[in-house]
Design an enzyme around this catalytic site. Structure first.
Site, PDB file in Angstrom:
ATOM      1  N   HIS A  22       0.844  -1.207   0.000  1.00  0.00           N
ATOM      2  CA  HIS A  22       0.000   0.000   0.000  1.00  0.00           C
ATOM      3  C   HIS A  22       0.877   1.254   0.000  1.00  0.00           C
ATOM      4  CE1 HIS A  22      -3.544   2.451   1.556  1.00  0.00           C
ATOM      5  NE2 HIS A  22      -2.516   3.215   1.884  1.00  0.00           N
ATOM      6  N   GLU A  23       1.819   1.320   0.929  1.00  0.00           N
ATOM      7  CA  GLU A  23       2.637   2.539   1.057  1.00  0.00           C
ATOM      8  C   GLU A  23       3.482   2.765  -0.198  1.00  0.00           C
ATOM      9  OE1 GLU A  23       1.719   4.426   3.197  1.00  0.00           O
ATOM     10  OE2 GLU A  23       0.933   3.217   4.835  1.00  0.00           O
ATOM     11  N   HIS A  26       1.695   4.267  -3.109  1.00  0.00           N
ATOM     12  CA  HIS A  26       1.527   5.728  -3.107  1.00  0.00           C
ATOM     13  C   HIS A  26       2.612   6.395  -3.955  1.00  0.00           C
ATOM     14  CE1 HIS A  26      -1.881   6.440  -0.558  1.00  0.00           C
ATOM     15  NE2 HIS A  26      -1.383   5.798   0.472  1.00  0.00           N
ATOM     16  N   TYR A  37      -4.478  14.282  -2.856  1.00  0.00           N
ATOM     17  CA  TYR A  37      -4.847  13.489  -1.678  1.00  0.00           C
ATOM     18  C   TYR A  37      -5.956  14.156  -0.859  1.00  0.00           C
ATOM     19  CZ  TYR A  37      -3.847   9.904   1.840  1.00  0.00           C
ATOM     20  OH  TYR A  37      -3.923   8.838   2.693  1.00  0.00           O
ATOM     21  N   GLU A  46      -6.144   6.472  -2.262  1.00  0.00           N
ATOM     22  CA  GLU A  46      -6.127   5.446  -1.212  1.00  0.00           C
ATOM     23  C   GLU A  46      -6.572   4.078  -1.753  1.00  0.00           C
ATOM     24  OE1 GLU A  46      -5.466   4.673   2.115  1.00  0.00           O
ATOM     25  OE2 GLU A  46      -4.068   6.283   1.686  1.00  0.00           O
ATOM     26  N   ASP A 107     -13.387  11.221   4.756  1.00  0.00           N
ATOM     27  CA  ASP A 107     -11.946  10.956   4.870  1.00  0.00           C
ATOM     28  C   ASP A 107     -11.533  10.043   3.717  1.00  0.00           C
ATOM     29  OD1 ASP A 107      -9.548  10.768   7.164  1.00  0.00           O
ATOM     30  OD2 ASP A 107      -9.685   8.978   5.893  1.00  0.00           O
ATOM     31  N   HIS A 109      -9.581   7.655   3.547  1.00  0.00           N
ATOM     32  CA  HIS A 109      -9.504   6.235   3.893  1.00  0.00           C
ATOM     33  C   HIS A 109     -10.893   5.598   3.960  1.00  0.00           C
ATOM     34  CE1 HIS A 109      -5.714   7.961   5.401  1.00  0.00           C
ATOM     35  NE2 HIS A 109      -5.206   6.813   4.999  1.00  0.00           N
TER      36      HIS A 109
HETATM   37 ZN   LIG Z   1      -2.469   5.207   2.199  1.00  0.00          ZN
END
Ligand SMILES: [Zn+2]
Length: 207
Positions: A22-23, A26, A37, A46, A107, A109
């Site tokens: 995931h990271e 990005h 974002y 996300e 948000d 997320h």
């Molecule tokens: Zn993330």
């Protein structure tokens, strides 16, 4: 990259393979579509990381961490379900399953849930399914039945949409167009894959 520490009670350190994927995804987004974002583009940013983090986990095919559509189950010390799931994102009480006009104020997320839900439906289809010992049951927002086209085709479509068609301001409606264009390039207009992309977006209320 910064990974959370967890609290040692509910969550251990957030260093599982899916979260690492995931990271790092990005970074891919930052250097391709550059999705801003915040708002709906932030939700797509996300979702892209959850999608490719999940694909990394499936690709690794590690017997001690089999592929699944759960995010972070490895460090979920109590429930082993993680903090997001793609078949039914809203089951966590905060994430969105379906697009609405207010999605952009959630948000990122949580608004990612719409994209995650789309990707699950496109890959696996709607309804009940068990995969690598994990039970899923993916609803649709419009009562339709969606037939999946498999993870690899779905990921190819998302990657091409991200790297060729999405821009910093792409919203969910734009993501529908981007993935349809990607599916047309890869599989042809009117192909099973192309039609499934349209069905899966309609099933999460994105037109
Ligand atoms: Zn993330």
């Amino acid at each position: 990259m910064t990974y959370g520490d967890g609290d040692g009670t509910s969550y251990g350190p957030l260093v599982s393979l899916d979260v690492a994927g995931h990271e790092m995804s990005h970074g891919v987004t930052e250097n391709t579509a550059g999705l801003t974002y915040s708002g709906e583009s932030g939700g797509l940013n996300e979702a892209t990381s959850d999608i490719f983090g999940t694909m990394v986990e499936f690709f690794a095919n590690n017997a001690s961490d089999p592929g699944d559509y759960l995010i972070g189950e490895q460090f979920d010390l109590k429930k082993h379900l993680g903090f997001r799931r793609m078949d039914n994102p809203a089951s966590d009480g905060s994430s969105l399953n379906c697009w609405s006009a207010t999605a952009g104020s959630a948000d990122v997320h949580y608004s990612s849930g719409i994209g995650n839900h789309f990707f699950y439906l496109l890959s696996e289809g709607s309804g009940a399914k068990t995969l690598n010992g994990v039970s899923y049951n993916s609803p649709t927002c419009n009562g339709s039945t969606v037939t999946g086209i498999g993870r690899d085709a779905a990921a190819n479509i998302w990657y091409r949409a991200l790297t060729v068609y999405m821009t910093s301001s792409t919203n969910y409606s734009g993501a529908r167009t981007a993935t349809l264009n990607a599916a047309k390039d890869l599989y042809g207009a009117g192909s099973t894959q192309y039609n499934a992309v349209a069905s899966a977006w309609s099933a999460v209320s994105v037109s």
